[in-house]
Motif scaffolding. Structure first.
Motif, PDB file in Angstrom:
ATOM      1  N   PRO A  88      -7.369  10.621   4.659  1.00  0.00           N
ATOM      2  CA  PRO A  88      -7.859   9.822   3.521  1.00  0.00           C
ATOM      3  C   PRO A  88      -6.835   8.798   3.024  1.00  0.00           C
ATOM      4  O   PRO A  88      -7.188   7.654   2.712  1.00  0.00           O
ATOM      5  CB  PRO A  88      -8.163  10.872   2.442  1.00  0.00           C
ATOM      6  N   LEU A  89      -5.551   9.201   2.983  1.00  0.00           N
ATOM      7  CA  LEU A  89      -4.500   8.268   2.543  1.00  0.00           C
ATOM      8  C   LEU A  89      -4.375   7.104   3.524  1.00  0.00           C
ATOM      9  O   LEU A  89      -4.384   5.936   3.128  1.00  0.00           O
ATOM     10  CB  LEU A  89      -3.154   8.984   2.423  1.00  0.00           C
ATOM     11  N   ASN A 102      -6.421   5.979   5.781  1.00  0.00           N
ATOM     12  CA  ASN A 102      -7.620   5.161   5.870  1.00  0.00           C
ATOM     13  C   ASN A 102      -7.712   4.194   4.683  1.00  0.00           C
ATOM     14  O   ASN A 102      -8.034   3.012   4.845  1.00  0.00           O
ATOM     15  CB  ASN A 102      -8.849   6.071   5.947  1.00  0.00           C
ATOM     16  N   GLN A 103      -7.374   4.706   3.507  1.00  0.00           N
ATOM     17  CA  GLN A 103      -7.341   3.854   2.315  1.00  0.00           C
ATOM     18  C   GLN A 103      -6.265   2.773   2.489  1.00  0.00           C
ATOM     19  O   GLN A 103      -6.487   1.599   2.173  1.00  0.00           O
ATOM     20  CB  GLN A 103      -7.024   4.748   1.111  1.00  0.00           C
ATOM     21  N   GLN A 104      -5.103   3.148   3.038  1.00  0.00           N
ATOM     22  CA  GLN A 104      -4.027   2.177   3.239  1.00  0.00           C
ATOM     23  C   GLN A 104      -4.418   1.110   4.262  1.00  0.00           C
ATOM     24  O   GLN A 104      -4.154  -0.079   4.056  1.00  0.00           O
ATOM     25  CB  GLN A 104      -2.745   2.892   3.700  1.00  0.00           C
ATOM     26  N   ASP A 128       0.839  -1.220   0.000  1.00  0.00           N
ATOM     27  CA  ASP A 128       0.000   0.000   0.000  1.00  0.00           C
ATOM     28  C   ASP A 128       0.862   1.254   0.000  1.00  0.00           C
ATOM     29  O   ASP A 128       0.372   2.344   0.248  1.00  0.00           O
ATOM     30  CB  ASP A 128      -0.900   0.002   1.241  1.00  0.00           C
ATOM     31  N   LYS A 173      -7.256  -0.049   4.987  1.00  0.00           N
ATOM     32  CA  LYS A 173      -8.229  -0.986   4.401  1.00  0.00           C
ATOM     33  C   LYS A 173      -7.523  -1.970   3.467  1.00  0.00           C
ATOM     34  O   LYS A 173      -7.807  -3.172   3.489  1.00  0.00           O
ATOM     35  CB  LYS A 173      -9.313  -0.209   3.656  1.00  0.00           C
ATOM     36  N   GLN A 174      -6.581  -1.463   2.674  1.00  0.00           N
ATOM     37  CA  GLN A 174      -5.815  -2.357   1.785  1.00  0.00           C
ATOM     38  C   GLN A 174      -4.974  -3.325   2.614  1.00  0.00           C
ATOM     39  O   GLN A 174      -4.898  -4.526   2.305  1.00  0.00           O
ATOM     40  CB  GLN A 174      -4.899  -1.555   0.847  1.00  0.00           C
TER      41      GLN A 174
END
Length: 401
Positions: A188-189, A191-193, A137, A195-196
């Protein structure tokens, strides 16, 4: 052995099993699963212990992450860390007298799959199979995957060898840590990471489930390890997730997403990347093991949102520790450099990791229903030791009632 100032190295595991390790990459792309597996192994004369850092690109990634010039860092890292080995035998044959419970391990920001070998090897020596995931990620300081060579390249066949072994028709691609861009919002970065990362932990468990079922797996890395020996070796009803820092947040996200994880252990978790709304959806027991110097009220407050009257949520703090008391760095630097680089706290690092590992084993026995002797360390779960604090040393500001 000399005193701890002169004797540097990752401490050997203390359990009854010898420990093997091997690398696994399934699906050569960045979407595939990449992890180092630690497992109980046969005692063997032939097997070598692998280098702690697998190749130069990882040092480059660490340099970038720490904002040090790469050519300068080469000398520093070679001097500090060039000769260290992991306390496990590379590709040694798997051997266990019983089915092994499984732990998936998630690394912190700027780390990679090999940097928590003291923890992973200890669990394997106690009979666990541990998959230490390398995240793709862009939170690892470095990682790699493969792309397919263009047809024109393939015909030549004699490609230059890279530092890790690349299969014939594939090209090695390196992915380095992505720093926050100027003016970019961090949540946002992250949180996206997170999840990945949770998905990558679940994928690792899925791959182990296939291997356990005897499915033929193709390890892109062509290691000599025989994966068929792991058929029917895992107790997949007894699976836990564990991680440090960003990996601690990853463990919580993964518990929310995957009920097959029966409990989680979060080492000095960094709670920032998580959405608050997932907290009530996490139904499994969690053990927070914190360092004394890293935590702050806002972060502990978010851990406390996971408190539950019905699900066991435990927290302890290890006295004299810093955030880097959990990765292997803490064992590999002398006192002066270690304290300067905040890789060492006031406590003997071997004592700190021993307390963390024993408390973890006791917690895993309790919530995975293991029939081992790890319950001898049950008191540690409640912080009952002179080097532990029950709960936290951080003062949470109570509003006046």
């Amino acid at each position: 052995m000399g005193n701890s100032c002169t004797h540097l190295g990752i401490p050997p595991a203390k359990g009854p099993n010898a420990v093997g390790c091997t690398d696994f990459m399934m699906d050569h792309t960045a979407k595939g699963s990449f992890f180092r597996l630690y497992y109980p192994c046969q005692e063997t004369e032939k097997a070598e212990k692998p280098d702690w850092v697998p190749c130069r690109e990882y040092f480059n990634g660490l340099a970038d992450f720490m904002k040090i010039n790469r050519s300068l860092s080469k000398g520093i890292f070679d001097h500090l860390f060039g000769s260290f080995k992991i306390p496990a035998y590379m590709d040694a044959p798997f051997k266990s007298n019983e089915k092994c419970p499984v732990v998936i391990f998630s690394h912190g920001l700027g780390a990679f799959r090999t940097l928590y070998s003291a923890i992973c090897a200890e669990l394997a020596s106690r009979g666990f199979i541990v998959a230490s995931v390398e995240h793709r990620d862009q939170s690892a300081s470095a990682t790699y995957y493969f792309s397919e060579k263009p047809a024109s390249e393939r015909a030549k066949g004699n490609s230059p060898k890279t530092s890790a072994s690349a299969p014939e028709d594939l090209l090695m691609e390196w992915m380095y840590y992505r720093a926050l861009r100027h003016g970019e919002r961090e949540f946002p970065l992250r949180n996206q990471q997170v999840k990945q990362r949770a998905d990558e932990c679940i994928l690792a468990l899925d791959k182990l489930t296939e291997i356990n079922a005897g499915a033929a797996v193709r390890n892109v890395l062509h290691t000599p390890f025989d994966w068929t020996t792991l058929e029917n070796s895992m107790d997949l009803c007894r699976t836990a997730i564990m991680g440090h820092s960003f990996g601690g947040a990853t463990a919580i996200e993964a518990l929310c997403k995957e009920v097959k994880f029966k409990c989680g252990v979060a080492l000095d978790a960094w709670m920032f990347p998580l959405n608050d709304e997932i907290f009530p959806r996490v139904k499994q027991p969690i053990f927070f093991i914190n360092s004394e110097k890293f935590q702050w009220a806002g972060n502990i407050g978010r851990m406390r949102q996971l408190d539950s009257a019905v699900i066991q949520r435990k927290m302890i703090t290890i006295r004299g520790t810093v955030h880097q008391s959990f990765p292997d760095f803490t064992f590999l630097t002398g006192n002066w450099i270690g304290k300067l680089m905040k890789l060492k706290g006031e406590i003997d690092p071997e004592l700190a990791i021993d307390l963390s590992n024993k408390a973890t084993l006791a917690f895993l026995q309790r919530h995975l229903g293991l029939e081992k002797n790890f319950n001898q360390w049950d008191l540690l779960i409640d912080g009952e030791d002179k080097n532990l604090i029950q709960g936290t040393n951080v003062i949470l500001f109570q509003s006046a009632i």
